[in-house]
Design a protein around this motif. Structure first.
Motif, mmCIF file in Angstrom:
data_model
loop_
_atom_site.group_PDB
_atom_site.id
_atom_site.type_symbol
_atom_site.label_atom_id
_atom_site.label_comp_id
_atom_site.label_asym_id
_atom_site.label_seq_id
_atom_site.Cartn_x
_atom_site.Cartn_y
_atom_site.Cartn_z
ATOM 1 N N ALA A 6 1.079 -0.844 0.115
ATOM 2 C CA ALA A 6 0.055 0.044 -0.005
ATOM 3 C C ALA A 6 0.695 1.112 -0.049
ATOM 4 C CB ALA A 6 -0.813 0.207 1.276
ATOM 5 N N GLU A 7 2.062 1.203 0.579
ATOM 6 C CA GLU A 7 2.782 2.522 0.787
ATOM 7 C C GLU A 7 3.501 2.548 -0.563
ATOM 8 O OE1 GLU A 7 4.238 5.835 3.002
ATOM 9 O OE2 GLU A 7 2.719 4.020 3.568
ATOM 10 N N PHE A 8 3.921 1.362 -1.300
ATOM 11 C CA PHE A 8 4.774 1.480 -2.248
ATOM 12 C C PHE A 8 3.607 2.124 -3.540
ATOM 13 C CE2 PHE A 8 5.156 -0.675 -6.457
ATOM 14 C CZ PHE A 8 6.357 -0.410 -6.850
ATOM 15 N N ALA A 9 2.293 1.469 -3.388
ATOM 16 C CA ALA A 9 1.419 2.048 -4.479
ATOM 17 C C ALA A 9 0.935 3.495 -4.219
ATOM 18 C CB ALA A 9 0.330 1.130 -4.174
ATOM 19 N N SER A 10 1.020 3.960 -3.016
ATOM 20 C CA SER A 10 0.492 5.487 -2.831
ATOM 21 C C SER A 10 1.912 6.199 -3.330
ATOM 22 C CB SER A 10 0.311 5.422 -1.555
ATOM 23 O OG SER A 10 1.246 5.372 -0.438
ATOM 24 N N LYS A 11 3.085 5.814 -3.293
ATOM 25 C CA LYS A 11 4.132 6.779 -3.722
ATOM 26 C C LYS A 11 4.711 6.689 -5.093
ATOM 27 C CE LYS A 11 5.392 7.252 1.497
ATOM 28 N NZ LYS A 11 6.594 6.926 2.242
ATOM 29 N N LEU A 12 4.412 5.581 -5.775
ATOM 30 C CA LEU A 12 4.960 5.266 -7.014
ATOM 31 C C LEU A 12 4.820 6.273 -7.830
ATOM 32 C CD1 LEU A 12 7.113 3.524 -8.517
ATOM 33 C CD2 LEU A 12 4.906 2.381 -9.617
ATOM 34 N N ASN A 13 5.722 7.075 -8.483
ATOM 35 C CA ASN A 13 5.372 7.971 -9.734
ATOM 36 C C ASN A 13 5.831 7.382 -11.188
ATOM 37 O OD1 ASN A 13 4.040 10.137 -7.969
ATOM 38 N ND2 ASN A 13 6.273 10.397 -7.087
ATOM 39 N N TYR A 14 5.393 8.265 -12.175
ATOM 40 C CA TYR A 14 5.792 7.829 -13.391
ATOM 41 C C TYR A 14 7.448 7.993 -13.444
ATOM 42 C CZ TYR A 14 6.476 8.007 -18.440
ATOM 43 O OH TYR A 14 6.787 7.982 -19.736
ATOM 44 N N GLN A 15 7.993 9.066 -12.937
ATOM 45 C CA GLN A 15 9.375 9.213 -13.052
ATOM 46 C C GLN A 15 10.215 8.246 -12.435
ATOM 47 O OE1 GLN A 15 7.164 11.332 -11.944
ATOM 48 N NE2 GLN A 15 7.071 12.718 -13.737
ATOM 49 N N ASP A 16 9.571 7.253 -11.669
ATOM 50 C CA ASP A 16 10.350 6.387 -11.194
ATOM 51 C C ASP A 16 10.559 5.134 -11.841
ATOM 52 O OD1 ASP A 16 10.296 7.754 -8.463
ATOM 53 O OD2 ASP A 16 8.532 7.125 -7.958
ATOM 54 N N LEU A 17 9.895 5.015 -12.963
ATOM 55 C CA LEU A 17 9.958 3.801 -13.766
ATOM 56 C C LEU A 17 11.164 3.787 -14.857
ATOM 57 C CD1 LEU A 17 6.173 3.909 -14.644
ATOM 58 C CD2 LEU A 17 7.145 2.681 -12.695
ATOM 59 N N PRO A 18 11.765 2.657 -14.721
ATOM 60 C CA PRO A 18 12.484 2.509 -15.929
ATOM 61 C C PRO A 18 11.906 2.266 -17.395
ATOM 62 C CG PRO A 18 12.779 0.668 -14.159
ATOM 63 C CD PRO A 18 11.583 1.537 -13.951
#
Length: 442
Positions: A6-18
Motif C-alpha cells: 500500500a505504501e509503495f502504491a501510494s508513492k510510486l510516480n511515473y518518473q520512478d519507472l525504468p
C-alpha cells in the motif's frame, strides 16, 4: 494486503519507472484495447452489453458497441474486462500465476480515465502499481487455488485491479489498504466450465467481474469505506481460504527492485497460453521437415501436470472449451492459421480433418527437468516410421522472446480490422505518456 504494498502504491510516480517497464505497460494497454475491440464483436459479449444497456445508464466512458450515452466506470469496466478476455487473446504474466494485467488492470483504468481526467503518465504509473501487486499475489498463491477448482483471475484479479484503480484516484496508503480489503471479498470464479458439457461463456465473465470489482472497491475506499487489512494474508483471508498452498513472503519479495511488469507475456493465438508452445513446436517441425499432416501417425505432447489434468480436453463442447484444450488447439493450428483469430470458429468443432488429427494427439506429463510450467516437448511419428521432436521452452511473446513495436502494431491492426476506431488510435496509444488524457476510443 501487506502495508508495504500500500505504501509503495501510494508513492510510486511515473518518473520512478525504468524505460523498459514503461514500454511494456504501454504495450499492455494497446493489447488490452485491441483484444477488447475484437472481443466486443462476439455473441457472448453482445449478450453482456445488452444486459448492461438495459439498465439505462449514462456515463463518461465511450467505446465501440457501448450505448451512445456512454457508461459509468464500473459498468464500463465490467464490459471491457469481459471483452478483453472474450477470445483468449489477452496478455498475462509469465510464468503462469493467474495474472491477466490487460483485462483486470488496464481495462478498469481505461474505464476510469475520462471520468477522472487521468493522464497517460498517471495511467501507466497506476498500471505498474497494479501489476506489481497482482503478480506478487499470484506468486503467493503458488497457483494452487486452481487445484481446488477456482479460476485464479477471478479470485486474485479484483485485488490487483483495486490497488491500481485506487492509486489512479490519488488514494493514500490507508485507502489503498481498504480497497484491497474490499476487493478480496469480491473474489470469485470456478473452473467448472472446463469439465462441463457447456457454459463456457462464464469464463469470459470472470475477468469482467474482476475489472468491475476493481473500480467499485477503489471508489468505495476513496470515499471512506473500509475493508479488513488482513483480507489477503490474514486468518480467513484470501490466501488461507482459497489456496491449499501459499507463500506470504512472495507478496513483497523484492518490491521496488524486481519489476514484475517485465514478466508480461503477449499471445499470438486465440488459445490458452499452455497451447502456444506445443503448437509453435509442431508447426516448426512440419515446416522444417516438410511433413504432411495426412502422413502423421501420432503426435505426443509432453507438458505440465496441470495441462494433463485441466487442458487435455479431447472433445470440447464449445469454442471456449476448444480454446482451453491443448490437443484441440494443436490440431486446429495444423489445419488453419490461428494467428488470425477469425479462423478459430465453431466450424472447427466439426471439421473432419481436424477431428482426424485430434484423435492422433496424446498429452503426457513431462519426464525430466523442465524450465517452466508452459514448457512443452512435441514428438511427431510419421506413418513411414520417421520420428521428429522439438523442445519448446521459449516462444514469441515471452519476456525472453518479446514482441516488437511492429508485432504489437500488427496484432492491434489484425484485431481491429472489423471495428471502426479513430484513425490515430494506435499511434496515440504508442505515445500515451505524452497525452494529458487517454486518446478517444470512438
Amino acid at each position: 494486503m501487506n502495508k508495504n504494498i500500500a505504501e509503495f502504491a501510494s508513492k510510486l510516480n511515473y518518473q520512478d519507472l525504468p524505460e523498459p517497464v514503461i514500454s511494456i505497460i504501454k504495450y499492455s494497454f494497446i493489447d488490452a484495447i485491441a483484444c477488447a475491440l475484437f472481443g466486443s464483436t462476439k455473441l457472448w459479449s453482445e449478450m453482456a452489453r445488452d444486459v448492461v444497456a438495459s439498465e439505462i445508464q449514462k456515463g463518461t466512458c465511450f467505446f465501440p458497441s457501448f450505448p451512445k450515452g456512454g457508461l459509468p466506470p464500473s459498468s464500463a469496466a465490467f464490459l471491457l474486462g469481459s471483452y478483453c478476455h472474450a477470445f483468449e487473446l489477452d496478455n498475462l504474466r509469465f510464468p503462469g500465476a493467474g495474472v491477466h494485467p490487460g483485462a483486470v488492470i488496464m481495462c478498469p483504468l481505461v474505464a476510469l480515465a475520462r471520468e477522472y481526467g487521468l493522464s497517460g503518465r498517471k495511467l501507466i504509473a497506476s498500471a505498474v502499481v497494479g501489476v506489481e501487486a497482482l503478480s506478487r499475489l499470484g506468486l503467493a498463491t503458488k497457483h494452487s487455488l486452481e487445484n481446488r477448482g477456482f479460476h485464479a483471475p477471478g479470485v486474485i484479479g479484483p485485488v490487483g485491479g483495486a490497488i491500481a484503480c485506487a492509486a489512479a484516484l490519488g488514494a493514500n496508503s490507508s485507502q489503498i489498504m481498504n480497497a484491497s480489503g474490499i476487493a478480496a471479498s469480491m473474489s470469485a470464479g470456478l473452473l467448472a466450465f472446463a469439465k462441463s458439457d457447456g457454459g463456457g461463456m462464464i469464463k469470459r465473465l470472470h475477468l469482467g467481474r474482476s475489472a468491475e470489482a476493481s473500480v467499485r472497491a477503489a471508489t468505495l475506499a476513496v470515499r471512506g469505506f473500509e475493508g479488513p487489512d488482513t483480507a489477503v494474508d490474514g486468518q480467513f483471508g484470501l490466501l488461507e481460504a482459497f489456496c491449499p498452498e501459499f507463500n506470504k513472503v512472495a507478496l513483497t519479495e523484492e518490491l521496488g527492485s524486481r519489476w514484475e511488469s517485465l514478466s508480461i507475456c503477449f499471445k499470438t493465438f486465440p488459445a490458452h497460453i499452455t497451447a502456444h508452445a506445443p503448437l509453435m513446436a509442431a508447426l516448426e517441425l512440419l515446416k522444417t521437415h516438410k511433413l504432411l499432416i495426412s502422413d502423421i501417425a501420432k503426435i505426443t505432447v509432453y507438458a505440465s501436470k496441470k495441462v494433463v489434468s485441466h487442458h487435455n480436453i479431447k472433445q470440447p463442447h464449445d469454442i471456449m472449451q476448444a480454446q482451453y484444450s491443448v490437443p484441440f488447439c494443436v490440431a486446429a493450428g495444423l489445419v488453419v492459421d490461428l494467428s488470425d483469430p477469425e479462423n478459430f470458429n465453431s466450424d472447427l468443432l466439426q471439421n473432419p480433418v481436424l477431428q482426424a488429427i485430434l484423435q492422433k494427439i496424446e498429452v503426457c506429463e513431462h519426464v525430466g527437468r523442465v524450465e517452466h510450467s508452459w514448457h512443452a516437448r512435441v514428438r511427431i511419428f510419421m506413418q513411414d516410421g520417421q520420428e521428429v521432436e522439438n523442445d519448446a521452452a521459449q516462444f514469441r511473446g515471452l519476456p525472453t522472446m518479446p514482441m516488437s513495436d511492429e508485432d504489437i502494431s500488427r496484432k492491434f491492426q489484425l484485431l481491429t480490422k472489423g471495428v471502426t476506431t479513430p484513425d490515430r488510435l494506435l499511434s496515440d496509444l504508442m505515445e500515451m505518456e505524452k497525452s494529458e488524457f487517454l486518446p478517444p476510443l470512438v
